[in-house]
Design a protein around this motif. Structure first.
Motif, PDB file in Angstrom:
ATOM      1  N   ASN A  45       0.818  -1.112  -0.093  1.00  0.00           N
ATOM      2  CA  ASN A  45      -0.083  -0.044   0.070  1.00  0.00           C
ATOM      3  C   ASN A  45       0.754   1.461   0.209  1.00  0.00           C
ATOM      4  N   ILE A  46       2.028   1.321   0.452  1.00  0.00           N
ATOM      5  CA  ILE A  46       2.783   2.480   0.795  1.00  0.00           C
ATOM      6  C   ILE A  46       4.310   2.136  -0.007  1.00  0.00           C
ATOM      7  N   PRO A  47       4.477   2.786  -1.033  1.00  0.00           N
ATOM      8  CA  PRO A  47       5.736   2.263  -1.577  1.00  0.00           C
ATOM      9  C   PRO A  47       6.794   2.500  -0.778  1.00  0.00           C
ATOM     10  N   GLY A  48       7.150   3.950   0.162  1.00  0.00           N
ATOM     11  CA  GLY A  48       8.054   4.053   1.173  1.00  0.00           C
ATOM     12  C   GLY A  48       8.140   3.368   2.228  1.00  0.00           C
ATOM     13  N   ALA A  49       7.215   2.410   2.647  1.00  0.00           N
ATOM     14  CA  ALA A  49       7.283   1.538   3.649  1.00  0.00           C
ATOM     15  C   ALA A  49       8.476   0.730   3.693  1.00  0.00           C
ATOM     16  N   THR A  50       8.922   0.111   2.632  1.00  0.00           N
ATOM     17  CA  THR A  50       9.927  -0.907   2.361  1.00  0.00           C
ATOM     18  C   THR A  50      11.217  -0.220   2.850  1.00  0.00           C
ATOM     19  N   ALA A  51      11.404   0.906   2.787  1.00  0.00           N
ATOM     20  CA  ALA A  51      12.696   1.726   3.138  1.00  0.00           C
ATOM     21  C   ALA A  51      12.722   1.944   4.898  1.00  0.00           C
ATOM     22  N   ILE A  52      11.509   2.193   5.301  1.00  0.00           N
ATOM     23  CA  ILE A  52      11.138   2.084   6.669  1.00  0.00           C
ATOM     24  C   ILE A  52      11.496   0.928   7.432  1.00  0.00           C
ATOM     25  N   PHE A  53      10.884  -0.223   6.808  1.00  0.00           N
ATOM     26  CA  PHE A  53      11.170  -1.571   7.298  1.00  0.00           C
ATOM     27  C   PHE A  53      12.591  -2.022   7.181  1.00  0.00           C
ATOM     28  N   HIS A  54      13.364  -1.622   6.121  1.00  0.00           N
ATOM     29  CA  HIS A  54      14.802  -1.870   6.353  1.00  0.00           C
ATOM     30  C   HIS A  54      15.582  -1.413   7.288  1.00  0.00           C
ATOM     31  N   ASN A  55      15.183  -0.149   7.631  1.00  0.00           N
ATOM     32  CA  ASN A  55      15.753   0.731   8.800  1.00  0.00           C
ATOM     33  C   ASN A  55      15.562   0.067  10.142  1.00  0.00           C
ATOM     34  N   LYS A  85       3.405   4.082  -8.764  1.00  0.00           N
ATOM     35  CA  LYS A  85       2.677   2.887  -9.373  1.00  0.00           C
ATOM     36  C   LYS A  85       2.470   1.860  -8.393  1.00  0.00           C
ATOM     37  N   ASP A  86       1.502   1.142  -8.554  1.00  0.00           N
ATOM     38  CA  ASP A  86       0.816   0.054  -7.584  1.00  0.00           C
ATOM     39  C   ASP A  86       0.817  -0.859  -8.366  1.00  0.00           C
ATOM     40  N   TRP A  87       1.716  -1.875  -8.264  1.00  0.00           N
ATOM     41  CA  TRP A  87       1.821  -3.114  -9.204  1.00  0.00           C
ATOM     42  C   TRP A  87       0.734  -4.077  -9.068  1.00  0.00           C
ATOM     43  N   ARG A  88       0.046  -4.148  -8.085  1.00  0.00           N
ATOM     44  CA  ARG A  88      -1.066  -4.878  -7.747  1.00  0.00           C
ATOM     45  C   ARG A  88      -2.388  -4.576  -9.000  1.00  0.00           C
ATOM     46  N   ALA A 124      -1.235  -3.757 -12.248  1.00  0.00           N
ATOM     47  CA  ALA A 124      -0.763  -4.295 -13.627  1.00  0.00           C
ATOM     48  C   ALA A 124      -0.973  -5.632 -14.020  1.00  0.00           C
ATOM     49  N   ALA A 125      -1.030  -5.567 -15.328  1.00  0.00           N
ATOM     50  CA  ALA A 125      -1.237  -7.064 -15.799  1.00  0.00           C
ATOM     51  C   ALA A 125      -0.090  -8.011 -15.540  1.00  0.00           C
ATOM     52  N   PRO A 126      -0.304  -9.338 -15.242  1.00  0.00           N
ATOM     53  CA  PRO A 126       0.940  -9.950 -14.864  1.00  0.00           C
ATOM     54  C   PRO A 126       2.342 -10.134 -15.792  1.00  0.00           C
ATOM     55  N   GLU A 127       1.846  -9.772 -17.145  1.00  0.00           N
ATOM     56  CA  GLU A 127       2.961  -9.602 -17.850  1.00  0.00           C
ATOM     57  C   GLU A 127       3.886  -8.445 -17.767  1.00  0.00           C
ATOM     58  N   GLN A 128       3.060  -7.480 -17.480  1.00  0.00           N
ATOM     59  CA  GLN A 128       4.007  -6.046 -17.312  1.00  0.00           C
ATOM     60  C   GLN A 128       4.601  -6.383 -16.093  1.00  0.00           C
ATOM     61  N   LEU A 129       4.305  -6.994 -14.712  1.00  0.00           N
ATOM     62  CA  LEU A 129       4.978  -6.996 -13.546  1.00  0.00           C
ATOM     63  C   LEU A 129       6.204  -7.744 -13.874  1.00  0.00           C
ATOM     64  N   ILE A 130       5.886  -8.956 -14.462  1.00  0.00           N
ATOM     65  CA  ILE A 130       7.162  -9.818 -14.777  1.00  0.00           C
ATOM     66  C   ILE A 130       8.277  -9.097 -15.668  1.00  0.00           C
ATOM     67  N   ALA A 131       7.979  -8.323 -16.710  1.00  0.00           N
ATOM     68  CA  ALA A 131       8.784  -7.927 -17.279  1.00  0.00           C
ATOM     69  C   ALA A 131       9.469  -6.820 -16.271  1.00  0.00           C
ATOM     70  N   HIS A 132       8.927  -6.162 -15.608  1.00  0.00           N
ATOM     71  CA  HIS A 132       9.479  -5.098 -14.604  1.00  0.00           C
ATOM     72  C   HIS A 132      10.598  -6.088 -13.755  1.00  0.00           C
ATOM     73  N   ILE A 133      10.105  -7.130 -13.106  1.00  0.00           N
ATOM     74  CA  ILE A 133      10.878  -8.042 -12.272  1.00  0.00           C
ATOM     75  C   ILE A 133      12.174  -8.548 -13.065  1.00  0.00           C
ATOM     76  N   LEU A 134      11.900  -8.870 -14.297  1.00  0.00           N
ATOM     77  CA  LEU A 134      13.264  -9.385 -15.064  1.00  0.00           C
ATOM     78  C   LEU A 134      14.200  -8.200 -15.392  1.00  0.00           C
ATOM     79  N   GLU A 135      13.649  -6.995 -15.770  1.00  0.00           N
ATOM     80  CA  GLU A 135      14.479  -6.079 -15.793  1.00  0.00           C
ATOM     81  C   GLU A 135      15.209  -5.180 -14.469  1.00  0.00           C
ATOM     82  N   ARG A 136      14.366  -5.040 -13.515  1.00  0.00           N
ATOM     83  CA  ARG A 136      14.786  -4.500 -12.422  1.00  0.00           C
ATOM     84  C   ARG A 136      15.443  -5.333 -11.656  1.00  0.00           C
ATOM     85  N   TYR A 137      15.387  -6.601 -11.465  1.00  0.00           N
ATOM     86  CA  TYR A 137      15.905  -7.376 -10.371  1.00  0.00           C
ATOM     87  C   TYR A 137      16.744  -8.700 -11.064  1.00  0.00           C
TER      88      TYR A 137
END
Length: 221
Positions: free
Chosen positions: A14-24, A66-69, A71-84
């Motif tokens: 729900n909150i893109p910035g939450a992950t940075a807080i959780f890392h901290n 952007k809320d990836w939830r 997005a179409a599965p193929e769009q999220l997959i393309a993002h995962i492949l490229e970004r990670y």
């Protein structure tokens, strides 16, 4: 909004910035994301008021991202492949090379992370095998809408994600949570900076798969 009764996975979605807080605060929102925030921060170095205030500010700052939830599965997959996937294939070999250099030059020091290069090499091999399974089996099933057939491979990937999380913990234990010792050389410091970035990237990668892509697929099966 009552953040404390929501799970870490829900907040991370729900909150893109939450992950940075959780890392901290060293809160596991990917493999351990099913616990509520209230449960996760017990005995931690933060108060409920403190972390809720940070989440409120993060939600304000990241509104509209952007809320990836949705997005179409193929769009999220393309993002995962490229970004990670592409990134991890560069990260792990380079970090293993740096670790080998540090172990060779500083091996006589008690604070030298002996065995780090071997651990990183093993992680690279396991992660490569994992990503190949996704690219050759799971992702094609999801991209073509064969969600029912994907349930078995998804469970296998989730189990392997737990193993990746265990390896990240081993990295943290071996390096004093990626804290270089006093007077560490430039290579040593660059290595630990890269390891911290690897942890952040791999946790974000696992989060997108476990808590977004796989949930999307299983709900549609």
């Amino acid at each position: 909004m009552n953040y404390l009764q929501q799970t870490l996975a829900t907040l991370a979605c729900n909150i893109p910035g939450a992950t940075a807080i959780f890392h901290n605060y060293k809160l596991d929102f990917c493999c351990g994301g099913k616990v509520t925030l209230e449960e996760a921060i017990r005995d931690r170095r933060c108060t409920p008021e403190q972390i809720c205030a940070e989440l409120t500010e993060a939600e304000r700052l990241t509104a509209g991202e952007k809320d990836w939830r949705h997005a179409a599965p193929e769009q999220l997959i393309a993002h995962i492949l490229e970004r990670y996937h592409a990134l991890h294939r560069v990260q792990l070999p380079e970090l293993a090379r740096l670790a080998k250099r540090v172990e060779h030059v500083h091996g006589e020091r008690k604070d030298c992370p002996q065995g780090l290069s071997s651990l990183l090499t093993m992680m690279g091999e396991e992660l490569e095998s994992h990503m190949q399974k996704e690219e050759q089996i799971l992702f094609p099933l999801l991209a073509s809408g064969q969600f029912a057939m994907a349930s078995g491979p998804i469970r296998v990937m989730e189990h392997e994600h737990i193993e990746h999380g265990d390896n990240l913990q081993r990295l943290s234990d071996l390096t004093d949570d990626f804290t270089p010792p006093p007077f560490a050389c430039v290579t040593w410091r660059a290595l630990y900076t890269g390891l911290a970035q690897l942890r952040q990237d791999l946790m974000a990668h696992i989060h997108l798969e476990n808590n977004v892509l796989f949930v999307m697929a299983l709900d549609a099966a």
